[in-house]
Write a protein that holds these residues in place. Structure first.
Motif, short mmCIF file in Angstrom:
data_model
loop_
_atom_site.label_atom_id
_atom_site.label_comp_id
_atom_site.label_asym_id
_atom_site.label_seq_id
_atom_site.Cartn_x
_atom_site.Cartn_y
_atom_site.Cartn_z
N ASP A 58 -10.51 42.08 95.93
CA ASP A 58 -11.50 42.10 94.85
C ASP A 58 -11.98 40.70 94.50
N ARG A 59 -12.97 40.62 93.63
CA ARG A 59 -13.36 39.39 92.95
C ARG A 59 -12.65 39.35 91.60
N LEU A 60 -12.14 38.18 91.24
CA LEU A 60 -11.40 38.03 89.99
C LEU A 60 -11.96 36.85 89.21
N PRO A 61 -12.88 37.09 88.28
CA PRO A 61 -13.42 35.98 87.48
C PRO A 61 -12.39 35.49 86.48
N ALA A 62 -12.43 34.18 86.21
CA ALA A 62 -11.53 33.59 85.21
C ALA A 62 -12.33 32.61 84.36
N GLU A 63 -12.05 32.59 83.07
CA GLU A 63 -12.68 31.61 82.19
C GLU A 63 -12.16 30.21 82.55
N PRO A 64 -12.97 29.16 82.29
CA PRO A 64 -12.57 27.81 82.70
C PRO A 64 -11.19 27.36 82.23
N ASP A 65 -10.77 27.84 81.07
CA ASP A 65 -9.47 27.42 80.53
C ASP A 65 -8.39 28.48 80.70
N ALA A 66 -8.64 29.48 81.56
CA ALA A 66 -7.71 30.61 81.64
C ALA A 66 -7.25 30.90 83.07
N PHE A 67 -7.28 29.89 83.93
CA PHE A 67 -6.88 30.16 85.31
C PHE A 67 -5.43 30.65 85.39
N ALA A 68 -4.51 29.90 84.80
CA ALA A 68 -3.09 30.24 84.94
C ALA A 68 -2.80 31.62 84.38
N ALA A 69 -3.35 31.94 83.21
CA ALA A 69 -3.10 33.25 82.60
C ALA A 69 -3.66 34.37 83.46
#
Length: 275
Positions: A35-46
């Protein structure tokens, strides 16, 4: 049971990685979903942690998270450690996550095998000093160029990266403003993400030597400004990064599944689909 994989980034909606890995899985008979998994700029680790805790087996990492992924991983492969950047995360037993970097291997295979570009004893210039550049400098130096210049908007960042790789080959770092005084190069590699915003670094007209190859590590519409500039300024060969995308994906796939897919038919299919 179908294993889950994804590409994580921001933006990520444009990524062709799901199509590539679906083709690899069909070709090699692997039970997996990607899949594609978008992440907010400050939320990669979470975001990455939640994916793995839910049973995910691996992630490809794209801009702007390759440095974050290196910090996130429990351990790094030798090439990821050398790069200081990660584009592939691999789940092992006991929930341990390994970070690898397949970008350099993918770039070299596309340049040398798919496009027959000679790197040995050539003058190379890499634009950008972020995670994308970090992943390819070491492998490019292993090809034994005459020299490799890293250029960045902030000269000090390029100089710092050049110093880091200096033991592997003749490397220097400069600012974009210094390019006008540099010797024309044989191979120009754009490792900036400026094309995603329809932009291009300010490049001097005399940057390319006769017969030069210009290679953009991004693909599709984002690569068009760089390709247009290269053609207008005399590049003998102009390449986007679709081949690199497929080749680095094949290397990631091999790390995840233990099987190496045939990239040629997948690349032909993507080229046909992208017109």
């Amino acid at each position: 049971m179908t294993d889950r994989y994804a590409v994580i980034g921001n933006p990520v909606a444009h990524s062709l990685s799901p199509d590539i890995h679906a083709a690899f899985a069909a070709q090699t008979g692997q039970a997996m979903h990607y899949d594609r998994l978008p992440a907010e700029p400050d939320a990669f680790a979470a975001t990455a942690r939640a994916f793995f805790e839910a049973g995910g087996r691996g992630l490809n990492v794209t801009v702007p998270f390759k440095l974050d992924a290196a910090d996130f991983a429990d351990r790094l492969s030798d090439r990821a450690r050398a790069a200081g950047a990660v584009n592939t995360l691999i789940a092992h037993d006991q929930g341990r996550i390994e970070g690898d970097n397949t970008d350099g291997a993918g770039l070299l295979r596309d340049l040398q095998h798919n496009r027959a570009v000679t790197l040995t004893d050539r003058r190379l210039l890499v634009l950008g000093a972020g995670g994308a550049a970090q992943g390819v400098i070491g492998p490019l130096l292993a090809a034994e160029p005459a020299n490799l210049i890293i250029a960045n908007r902030t000269a000090s960042k390029a100089q710092s990266m050049a110093e880091r790789f200096a033991a592997q080959g003749p490397t220097s770092g400069i600012g974009f403003a210094d390019l006008a005084d540099s010797t024309p190069v044989d191979v120009l590699i754009n490792a900036t993400s400026a094309g995603l915003a329809g932009a291009l670094p300010d490049l001097p007209a005399n940057l390319l030597a006769p017969g030069a190859t210009a290679y953009d590590m991004v693909y599709g519409a984002a690569s068009q400004p760089f390709q247009d500039w290269a053609r207008q300024h005399g590049a003998a060969a102009v390449c986007d990064g679709l081949g690199m995308l497929v080749e680095q994906a094949a290397e990631s796939f091999h790390r995840w599944r233990g099987v190496r897919p045939n990239t040629a038919p997948v690349l032909r299919q993507l080229r046909a689909g992208n017109g």
